[in-house]
Design a protein around this motif. Structure first.
Motif, PDB file in Angstrom:
ATOM      1  N   SER A 128      41.499  32.212  53.823  1.00 31.68           N
ATOM      2  CA  SER A 128      40.612  32.405  52.649  1.00 31.68           C
ATOM      3  C   SER A 128      40.127  33.889  52.181  1.00 31.68           C
ATOM      4  CB  SER A 128      39.269  31.361  53.367  1.00 31.68           C
ATOM      5  OG  SER A 128      38.340  31.338  52.247  1.00 31.68           O
ATOM      6  N   ARG A 129      39.816  34.653  53.499  1.00 37.52           N
ATOM      7  CA  ARG A 129      39.293  35.927  53.174  1.00 37.52           C
ATOM      8  C   ARG A 129      40.395  36.708  52.601  1.00 37.52           C
ATOM      9  NH1 ARG A 129      37.386  34.904  58.477  1.00 37.52           N
ATOM     10  NH2 ARG A 129      38.697  36.154  59.219  1.00 37.52           N
ATOM     11  N   ILE A 130      41.667  36.721  53.127  1.00 42.42           N
ATOM     12  CA  ILE A 130      42.758  37.252  52.314  1.00 42.42           C
ATOM     13  C   ILE A 130      42.722  36.888  50.717  1.00 42.42           C
ATOM     14  CG2 ILE A 130      45.353  37.482  51.973  1.00 42.42           C
ATOM     15  CD1 ILE A 130      45.151  37.287  55.171  1.00 42.42           C
ATOM     16  N   HIS A 131      42.630  35.705  50.544  1.00 42.41           N
ATOM     17  CA  HIS A 131      42.793  35.116  49.007  1.00 42.41           C
ATOM     18  C   HIS A 131      41.563  35.656  48.459  1.00 42.41           C
ATOM     19  CE1 HIS A 131      44.360  32.189  46.378  1.00 42.41           C
ATOM     20  NE2 HIS A 131      42.995  31.653  46.137  1.00 42.41           N
ATOM     21  N   GLY A 132      40.247  35.657  48.834  1.00 42.79           N
ATOM     22  CA  GLY A 132      39.327  35.905  48.106  1.00 42.79           C
ATOM     23  C   GLY A 132      39.199  37.409  48.247  1.00 42.79           C
ATOM     24  N   GLY A 137      36.258  42.946  51.817  1.00 41.96           N
ATOM     25  CA  GLY A 137      34.847  42.869  51.216  1.00 41.96           C
ATOM     26  C   GLY A 137      34.615  42.724  49.827  1.00 41.96           C
ATOM     27  N   ARG A 138      33.521  43.288  49.435  1.00 38.07           N
ATOM     28  CA  ARG A 138      33.243  42.818  47.747  1.00 38.07           C
ATOM     29  C   ARG A 138      34.054  43.623  47.072  1.00 38.07           C
ATOM     30  NH1 ARG A 138      27.013  42.399  46.553  1.00 38.07           N
ATOM     31  NH2 ARG A 138      27.502  40.455  47.579  1.00 38.07           N
ATOM     32  N   TRP A 139      34.457  44.999  47.682  1.00 40.48           N
ATOM     33  CA  TRP A 139      35.423  45.716  46.604  1.00 40.48           C
ATOM     34  C   TRP A 139      36.684  44.999  46.369  1.00 40.48           C
ATOM     35  CZ3 TRP A 139      33.961  48.940  43.077  1.00 40.48           C
ATOM     36  CH2 TRP A 139      32.529  49.994  43.490  1.00 40.48           C
ATOM     37  N   GLY A 140      37.030  44.386  47.530  1.00 41.60           N
ATOM     38  CA  GLY A 140      38.549  43.478  47.370  1.00 41.60           C
ATOM     39  C   GLY A 140      38.282  42.184  46.450  1.00 41.60           C
ATOM     40  N   GLY A 141      36.966  41.839  46.656  1.00 38.35           N
ATOM     41  CA  GLY A 141      36.738  40.553  45.881  1.00 38.35           C
ATOM     42  C   GLY A 141      36.688  40.746  44.131  1.00 38.35           C
ATOM     43  N   LEU A 142      36.256  42.019  44.188  1.00 36.46           N
ATOM     44  CA  LEU A 142      36.157  42.318  42.552  1.00 36.46           C
ATOM     45  C   LEU A 142      37.620  42.846  42.119  1.00 36.46           C
ATOM     46  CD1 LEU A 142      33.056  44.844  42.552  1.00 36.46           C
ATOM     47  CD2 LEU A 142      33.062  42.441  41.398  1.00 36.46           C
ATOM     48  N   SER A 206      39.195  27.518  37.501  1.00 37.34           N
ATOM     49  CA  SER A 206      38.733  26.934  38.593  1.00 37.34           C
ATOM     50  C   SER A 206      38.257  27.894  39.661  1.00 37.34           C
ATOM     51  CB  SER A 206      39.185  25.654  39.130  1.00 37.34           C
ATOM     52  OG  SER A 206      40.500  25.829  39.854  1.00 37.34           O
ATOM     53  N   GLY A 207      38.831  28.925  39.781  1.00 38.42           N
ATOM     54  CA  GLY A 207      38.627  30.014  41.122  1.00 38.42           C
ATOM     55  C   GLY A 207      37.371  30.879  40.777  1.00 38.42           C
ATOM     56  N   LEU A 208      37.138  31.222  39.341  1.00 33.73           N
ATOM     57  CA  LEU A 208      36.126  32.056  38.932  1.00 33.73           C
ATOM     58  C   LEU A 208      34.587  31.673  39.701  1.00 33.73           C
ATOM     59  CD1 LEU A 208      36.974  32.380  35.304  1.00 33.73           C
ATOM     60  CD2 LEU A 208      37.209  34.052  37.038  1.00 33.73           C
ATOM     61  N   PRO A 209      34.228  30.606  39.864  1.00 28.13           N
ATOM     62  CA  PRO A 209      33.030  30.391  40.381  1.00 28.13           C
ATOM     63  C   PRO A 209      32.800  31.119  41.713  1.00 28.13           C
ATOM     64  CG  PRO A 209      33.582  28.394  39.566  1.00 28.13           C
ATOM     65  CD  PRO A 209      34.854  29.397  39.458  1.00 28.13           C
ATOM     66  N   TRP A 210      33.888  31.310  42.651  1.00 32.38           N
ATOM     67  CA  TRP A 210      33.700  31.858  43.750  1.00 32.38           C
ATOM     68  C   TRP A 210      33.850  33.580  43.806  1.00 32.38           C
ATOM     69  CZ3 TRP A 210      37.834  28.047  44.513  1.00 32.38           C
ATOM     70  CH2 TRP A 210      37.565  26.920  45.326  1.00 32.38           C
ATOM     71  N   THR A 211      34.050  33.978  42.582  1.00 31.92           N
ATOM     72  CA  THR A 211      34.088  35.390  42.584  1.00 31.92           C
ATOM     73  C   THR A 211      32.615  36.280  42.453  1.00 31.92           C
ATOM     74  OG1 THR A 211      34.034  35.215  40.084  1.00 31.92           O
ATOM     75  CG2 THR A 211      36.158  35.251  41.085  1.00 31.92           C
ATOM     76  N   ASP A 212      32.607  37.517  42.475  1.00 30.20           N
ATOM     77  CA  ASP A 212      31.136  38.377  42.346  1.00 30.20           C
ATOM     78  C   ASP A 212      30.876  38.446  41.049  1.00 30.20           C
ATOM     79  OD1 ASP A 212      30.603  38.428  45.145  1.00 30.20           O
ATOM     80  OD2 ASP A 212      32.224  40.213  45.348  1.00 30.20           O
ATOM     81  N   GLY A 213      31.677  39.289  40.281  1.00 33.36           N
ATOM     82  CA  GLY A 213      31.297  39.548  38.763  1.00 33.36           C
ATOM     83  C   GLY A 213      30.914  38.351  37.895  1.00 33.36           C
ATOM     84  N   TRP A 214      31.980  37.387  37.598  1.00 33.44           N
ATOM     85  CA  TRP A 214      31.798  36.308  36.577  1.00 33.44           C
ATOM     86  C   TRP A 214      30.603  35.340  37.280  1.00 33.44           C
ATOM     87  CZ3 TRP A 214      32.085  31.071  36.808  1.00 33.44           C
ATOM     88  CH2 TRP A 214      32.133  30.541  35.587  1.00 33.44           C
ATOM     89  N   ALA A 215      30.687  34.827  38.767  1.00 31.61           N
ATOM     90  CA  ALA A 215      29.766  34.078  39.067  1.00 31.61           C
ATOM     91  C   ALA A 215      28.439  34.687  39.134  1.00 31.61           C
ATOM     92  CB  ALA A 215      30.463  33.753  40.612  1.00 31.61           C
TER      93      ALA A 215
END
Length: 444
Positions: A128-132, A137-142, A206-215
């Motif tokens: 999950s951490r690799i996928h997200g 961290g946050r930079w990877g999430g963005l 459906s994956g956008l709600p998990w993100t930082d910017g869009w969410a």
């Protein structure tokens, strides 16, 4: 195809190329990790298999199981009790450590500690951490969010390029028999892209709600429009209205049940609720997986990933009376839509059928990525990158307007588009050698 339409086609083809150039590595990695995460319930059960097959001679109370767990991990704080998954399975006691980390402790029905595991070290948690966030961290999430936004653009532009324009069904709805070389890769790319595009778009959106910017933007709009009914039930976004770091606050709190009914008393009442597994019982004041700490109630929750089936029940700690119930139907319609999307994204909305469709979608996306690279490699002239030719200024403006309209819904796409347009229109003209390496031909 008219000259005007031909220029528009080349303009969209150029941006499709740019999107693919950036997105392909992410598609391969996210499709692989996403396909693995679809089977989280099976992976977690496999990692706990030794806990749930342990023999026992007698049965002790949940209170005694918690005492055994706390004795095995000094200074641990009791956070939740997960019910045994079947009559002879082990309970899992979730505890917090002084440094803020967590542990899951498997305890047999006769009170023996069977093992201690770090929930963050589970296979599913690592995947999950690799996928997200790519473990960044946050930079990877963005970065992942940006890639997802460009993948949406890639699929939409690919559908425009796929449009038959008078061609027959061969090479459009199914690959041409006997195709070889570049034609084989083209048909594989176009036909697979058409059939998987709808499912891929659902997965991406459906994956956008998990993100930082869009969410974060969605979370703010959700709050400002008064759509909030309780804490957000998914991880994603930054709460701009929060006054404290909830995560640090939760980890610092010690959950110590006060006077009143025991865990065993509440457990016996909770059994009658028959919530979907996995089922956890959280004591008063304990940290919650999401949102603020639990109040002065015992909270029974289903942690099923099939979110439409999830329910929770709150018990008075003194009397054991039910003081609150919450089900999926009680949530705001927008939250229910997101709940359906997340359950589909995680492969749990329709059980193994959903998992199979998700896995096939991931394989199809990987096939798209590989065939796209193969097409580019065969087409690129010499040692250049071989981007499609630059369109005329008028058509470039048309494409820019279309993409900027899409970017209004995708903040990270907007930010990256500004950067890319600046490079393409301002920097490349000042660097002729790089422009010749990038472009296949002169402007159309």
């Amino acid at each position: 195809m008219t000259p005007e339409n031909g220029r528009l086609y080349r303009a969209i083809w150029r941006w499709h190329f740019y999107a693919g150039l950036f997105v392909v590595p992410f598609i391969l990695l996210l499709s692989l990790t996403g396909a693995i995460y679809l089977f989280k319930p099976q992976l977690d059960a496999w990692q706990e298999r030794h806990w749930h097959d342990a023999p026992f001679e007698r049965v002790v109370s949940p209170d005694d199981q918690v005492k055994a767990a706390l004795a095995a991990v000094p200074e641990a704080r009791f956070y939740s009790y997960r019910f045994p998954p079947h009559p002879v399975g082990a309970a899992v006691i979730h505890v917090g450590l002084p440094g803020g980390s967590m542990r899951d402790i498997g305890v047999s029905l006769d009170g023996r500690v069977l093992g201690v595991a770090d929930p963050e070290a589970r296979i599913s948690a690592t995947v999950s951490r690799i996928h997200g966030s790519l473990l960044m961290g946050r930079w990877g999430g963005l970065l992942v969010e940006t890639a997802a936004c460009w993948a949406i653009l890639l699929i939409l532009s690919g559908l425009y390029l796929w449009w038959p324009r008078g061609r027959g069904p061969a090479g459009v709805l199914w690959p041409r028999l006997g195709a070889r070389g570049r034609l084989f890769w083209r048909d594989l790319h176009a036909v697979t892209g058409f059939w998987v595009s709808g499912l891929a778009l659902v997965l991406l959106v459906s994956g956008l709600p998990w993100t930082d910017g869009w969410a974060t933007a969605f979370r703010t709009v959700r709050a400002e429009l008064g759509l909030v009914q309780g804490p957000q039930q998914w991880k994603g976004g930054v709460d701009l209205h929060a006054e404290h770091d909830h995560e640090a606050m939760l980890r610092a709190q010690a959950a110590v049940p006060g006077p009143g009914l025991s865990l065993n008393d509440i457990y016996l009442r909770a059994l009658a609720e028959r919530l979907p597994e996995p089922v956890v019982l959280i004591p008063p004041g304990a940290p919650m997986p999401l949102g603020p700490p639990n109040g002065n109630v015992w909270k029974l929750s289903s942690e099923t990933q099939n979110r439409p089936l999830a329910r929770s029940v709150s018990f008075d700690p003194m009397t054991g009376a039910v003081v609150a119930r919450e089900g999926f139907a009680d949530k705001h319609p927008i939250d229910r839509v997101i709940g359906y999307g997340i359950a589909w994204h995680e492969g749990q909305l329709f059980g193994w059928v959903n998992q199979a469709i998700g896995a096939l979608t991931a394989l199809a996306l990987m096939a798209l990525a590989v065939s796209g690279v193969a097409m580019w490699w065969r087409r690129r002239p010499g040692s250049t990158l071989g981007a499609p030719p630059r369109p005329s200024e008028a058509k470039l403006r048309v494409v820019a307007v279309i993409m900027l309209a899409l970017a209004l819904l995708l903040p990270m796409l907007a930010a990256s588009l500004i950067l890319l347009l600046a490079v393409d229109r301002l920097l490349l003209p000042l660097w002729p050698r790089a422009r010749r390496w990038l472009d296949r031909t002169a402007p159309a």
